[in-house]
Design a protein around this motif. Sequence first.
Motif, PDB file in Angstrom:
ATOM      1  N   LYS A 158       0.808  -1.217   0.000  1.00 36.55           N
ATOM      2  CA  LYS A 158       0.000   0.000   0.000  1.00 36.55           C
ATOM      3  C   LYS A 158       0.845   1.273   0.000  1.00 36.55           C
ATOM      4  CE  LYS A 158      -3.997  -1.827   2.587  1.00 36.55           C
ATOM      5  NZ  LYS A 158      -4.851  -1.627   3.789  1.00 36.55           N
ATOM      6  N   GLU A 188      -6.085  -8.196   1.594  1.00 40.20           N
ATOM      7  CA  GLU A 188      -6.218  -6.739   1.543  1.00 40.20           C
ATOM      8  C   GLU A 188      -6.657  -6.269   0.156  1.00 40.20           C
ATOM      9  OE1 GLU A 188      -3.091  -4.663   4.346  1.00 40.20           O
ATOM     10  OE2 GLU A 188      -2.144  -6.396   3.376  1.00 40.20           O
ATOM     11  N   ASN A 191     -10.331  -6.613   0.269  1.00 38.03           N
ATOM     12  CA  ASN A 191     -10.923  -5.599   1.143  1.00 38.03           C
ATOM     13  C   ASN A 191     -10.884  -4.213   0.514  1.00 38.03           C
ATOM     14  OD1 ASN A 191     -11.229  -7.649   2.989  1.00 38.03           O
ATOM     15  ND2 ASN A 191      -9.577  -6.998   4.342  1.00 38.03           N
ATOM     16  N   ASP A 192      -9.776  -3.896  -0.151  1.00 34.08           N
ATOM     17  CA  ASP A 192      -9.591  -2.562  -0.724  1.00 34.08           C
ATOM     18  C   ASP A 192     -10.052  -2.468  -2.172  1.00 34.08           C
ATOM     19  OD1 ASP A 192      -8.423  -1.882   1.705  1.00 34.08           O
ATOM     20  OD2 ASP A 192      -6.382  -2.267   0.996  1.00 34.08           O
ATOM     21  N   GLN A 193     -10.464  -3.607  -2.717  1.00 30.37           N
ATOM     22  CA  GLN A 193     -10.914  -3.673  -4.117  1.00 30.37           C
ATOM     23  C   GLN A 193      -9.881  -3.039  -5.065  1.00 30.37           C
ATOM     24  OE1 GLN A 193     -14.959  -2.275  -4.585  1.00 30.37           O
ATOM     25  NE2 GLN A 193     -15.689  -3.410  -2.802  1.00 30.37           N
ATOM     26  N   ASN A 194      -8.627  -3.470  -4.896  1.00 23.10           N
ATOM     27  CA  ASN A 194      -7.562  -2.882  -5.719  1.00 23.10           C
ATOM     28  C   ASN A 194      -6.578  -3.941  -6.212  1.00 23.10           C
ATOM     29  OD1 ASN A 194      -6.274  -3.454  -3.290  1.00 23.10           O
ATOM     30  ND2 ASN A 194      -5.187  -1.492  -3.174  1.00 23.10           N
TER      31      ASN A 194
END
Length: 267
Positions: A158, A188, A191-194
Amino acid sequence: MPRVVVTFPEGKFKVLTMSYDDGKEADRRLVEIFNQHGIKGTFHINGGLFDTPGRLGKEEIASLYDGHEVSAHTLTHPTIARSPKEQLIEEFIEDRKQLENIVQYTVRGLSYPNGSFSTNIKDMLPHLGFEYARTVHSTGTFAMPDDLFEWNPTCHHKRDVMKLAKDFTELHKSQYLYMMYVWGHSYEFDNDQNWNLIEDFCEYIGNREDIWYATNIEIVDYLRAFRNLRFSASSDFVYNPSFQSVWLSVDGAIVEVKGGSHVNLNI
């Protein structure tokens, strides 16, 4: 006396390694992305938490992580700096036993669960069969580890991972060795849709001829093999007692010292 320095395999001076924790179901997609781009990962797994919600089952571990490294993360993911040493021994050893029974090779690495550790824990690990342990302290640099039991990564995925990747690929001073070490948790990305973040990163940095793609333990083994080389006092020849090759730069020329070989360095 020749000028001799170690390089990575085939004379490379940059290495990329990836490190992901917990053995969650999203690792399936992450491994697929790594495989597409020739990138290797180390996956730190809790052997006592298989088949719990969101986590992988035992039966798929060996095949899923084939070509990567399975590493320890303690049996049940406690905050180990707050745990008695009697529990720590069980957490470490039983995790190793569970994982080794599945993958059928020696598990020698660890990432600290919750980032928790202490000097006493570090001192304990070599006696429990471990050879390195990763922290969660990101340095933002490409330095090689000084203390393998307090191995600090470059960044979490991130934290400016694409900027750092571009900086890493532009490094050109071959008198240094550089390591980019990225860590995180695959869930993650859900969760972060990335997922595009790691896909773009791997597409950008993968399959490059000037980067060595390695697991954590492959880096550890390579550094140890270099330290085990037996040089003459004048550095004009060297013996490699290890099984694996080590590459050296000798007055600017790349020399492979194969396992078990005796090599003249006056070239």
